[in-house]
Design an enzyme around this catalytic site. Structure first.
Site, mmCIF file in Angstrom:
data_model
loop_
_atom_site.group_PDB
_atom_site.id
_atom_site.type_symbol
_atom_site.label_atom_id
_atom_site.label_comp_id
_atom_site.label_asym_id
_atom_site.label_seq_id
_atom_site.Cartn_x
_atom_site.Cartn_y
_atom_site.Cartn_z
ATOM 1 N N ARG A 60 0.804 -1.227 0.000
ATOM 2 C CA ARG A 60 0.000 0.000 0.000
ATOM 3 C C ARG A 60 0.840 1.282 0.000
ATOM 4 O O ARG A 60 0.319 2.373 -0.183
ATOM 5 C CB ARG A 60 -0.970 -0.004 1.188
ATOM 6 N N GLY B 216 8.462 -3.922 12.504
ATOM 7 C CA GLY B 216 9.381 -2.942 11.910
ATOM 8 C C GLY B 216 8.683 -1.675 11.443
ATOM 9 O O GLY B 216 9.344 -0.704 11.070
ATOM 10 N N ASN C 197 36.222 38.563 7.876
ATOM 11 C CA ASN C 197 34.954 39.104 7.388
ATOM 12 C C ASN C 197 34.830 38.801 5.898
ATOM 13 O O ASN C 197 35.683 39.178 5.102
ATOM 14 C CB ASN C 197 34.940 40.614 7.636
ATOM 15 N N ALA D 243 29.762 40.577 1.028
ATOM 16 C CA ALA D 243 28.583 40.119 0.295
ATOM 17 C C ALA D 243 28.980 39.585 -1.083
ATOM 18 O O ALA D 243 29.831 40.153 -1.755
ATOM 19 C CB ALA D 243 27.604 41.269 0.133
#
Ligand code: UD1
Ligand code: CA
Length: 448
Positions: free
Chosen positions: A18, A107, A365, A368
């Protein structure tokens, strides 16, 4: 020390038709690990002398997932009783001792807890019964086996739904499918079970009636319905997942983490949050994540196989992939992806970056848009960024490459060669500016 008299049999030979899957049912996952692994982890908590998993033919993946435990192949799926019988010879000498005990679990019940398994064992021991069975009050008894009890409340037998009379079907105390038994008794009874029933199967549940007929008593332990929930179809898998997630959320909060909107946070079975971690809404934890004290995981972040150390901040919208280590107090900001990379304490990558196969030193640092170009189409290479280095925005670091401590990289650079400690490096097209050039251009094109 292992529990020398206990053998556990895990039933996992079902095809799980199923589920409509090419994967055996017990290998479908709940909270990031297979149902079988959940069951085996609970079983391990009992410290049994032996665990044997019953699998069907052609299920090598299940055997692999069961390792190091042994598996026995049930060649024909003739029923739960037949499945248990098929491990008898594998258990060998272990079950010959008079106090040997066999615990049979399924299980496909990932929500079962070790504590309930212990209660099932204790129920038998306390009453010195031959068998104990785990029952539950079913909201919808449906296809479950019904527990038939006598006037004194003692368990008499289990009747499968398909074989039950209307009166029996009206009973709502059902069989969870687990059984604990004295080993010698169990196998003696199983040898007498037949398949004269609606399904034509050898039912494990028939041992209860046979035991009672032989003058043995059967103890009953009760469990909460949500724990015994079996998974047979995808919708039930989703229900099991939901139940497991609520448990994991409760566990995280009990251990001292703040979940601002718990119902939106998804955990893996092994997510480890230290006290005072704050998890904002809509965070997903894949397997293998540890978060240290006081760290904050901001909204919409996705973490797997990562370690975030104390006081660090991750997100919003961050992605930590396997091997990411975010040091104490470090910052990972929005749209930053980190993979197989260590950022030391206080390092920062606050916006739009990819940091892969790298080490980033303390306090460095990362500007971006910085990308570590770790893959050249053939292999992966490492990037090393020293402590206190400053990487300007939109830098491409073409690995293998090393940037020294305290070095500064100008924005927009493509760095292909080592930058020594304390050096300044700019690697981009030079800007050329011509005074009045724009004006001349417009005049040339005839517009003002
Ligand atoms: C079983 C119980 C039922 C109980 C229910 C709880 C029997 C006869 N019935 O019914 O009383 O209410 O569980 O969920 O035990 N399996 C094998 N080999 C087989 C048959 C089954 O390994 O030949 C395994 C399945 O993979 C599964 C477990 O045994 O893990 C239970 O089998 P399943 O067919 O699901 O039993 P139910 O009909 O649900
Ligand atoms: Ca079942």
């Amino acid at each position: 020390m292992s529990n020398t008299s206990l053998a556990v049999v895990v039933l996992a030979a079902g095809l799980g038709t199923r589920m409509r899957s090419t994967r055996p049912k017990v290998l479908h996952e709940v909270a990031g690990r297979s149902m079988l692994a959940h069951v085996l982890a609970n079983v391990a908590a009992l410290d049994p002398a032996e665990v044997v998993v019953v699998v069907g033919p052609d299920m090598p993946q299940v055997a692999e997932a069961a390792a190091p435990h042994r598996t026995v192949v049930q060649q024909e799926r003739l029923g739960t009783g037949h499945a248990v019988q098929s491990v008898q010879s594998a258990l060998g000498g272990l079950i010959e001792s008079p106090d040997a005990e066999v615990l049979v679990v399924c299980g496909d019940t990932p929500l079962m807890t070790a504590a309930t398994l212990e209660r099932l064992r204790a129920a038998r021991r306390d009453r010195q019964a031959g068998l104990s069975v785990l029952g539950f009050q079913a909201a919808e008894p449906g296809g479950y086996g019904r527990l038939v009890t006598g006037n004194d409340g003692a368990l008499l037998r289990i009747v499968e739904a398909k074989d039950a009379s209307p009166e029996e079907l009206a009973l709502d105390t059902c069989n969870a499918g687990l059984i604990c038994a004295r080993a010698d008794l169990l196998f003696e009874l199983l040898a007498r079970v037949d398949n004269a029933n609606a399904k034509g199967e050898y039912y494990l549940t028939d041992v209860v009636g046979l035991a009672v007929a032989a003058g043995e008593s059967c103890a009953l332990a009760l469990a909460e319905e949500d724990e015994v929930q079996g998974v047979n179809a995808r919708a039930e898998l989703a229900q099991a997942e939901a139940a497991m997630q609520s448990r994991l959320r409760a566990r995280a909060m009990a251990a001292g983490a703040t979940l601002i909107a718990p119902e939106t946070v998804f955990f893996s079975h092994d997510t480890a949050l230290a006290p005072d971690v704050i998890v904002e809404p809509h965070v997903v934890f894949g397997p293998g994540v540890q978060v240290g004290e006081g760290a904050r995981i901001k909204g919409f972040s996705h973490l797997e196989g990562a370690r975030v150390e104390a006081g660090a901040s991750v997100g919003p919208y961050a992605r930590l992939r396997p091997g990411a280590v975010i040091g104490e107090g470090a910052h990972i900001g929005n749209f930053v992806e980190v993979k197989n990379a260590t950022l030391a304490a206080g390092a920062k990558a606050n916006h739009l970056s990819y940091i892969g196969d790298s080490t980033v030193g303390e306090g460095a640092n990362i500007g971006a848009g910085t990308i570590t170009c770790n893959y050249d189409g053939f292999g992966k290479h490492r990037t090393e960024i020293g402590a206190g280095a400053f990487i300007g925005s939109n830098t491409a670091l073409v690995a293998p490459v090393k940037v020294g401590a305290r070095a500064v990289i100008g924005a927009g650079s493509t760095i292909t060669a080592e930058v020594p400690d304390d050096a300044l490096s700019v690697a981009r097209g030079r800007q050329e500016t011509r005074a009045g050039g724009a004006k001349r251009l417009r005049e040339l094109r005839g517009n003002k």
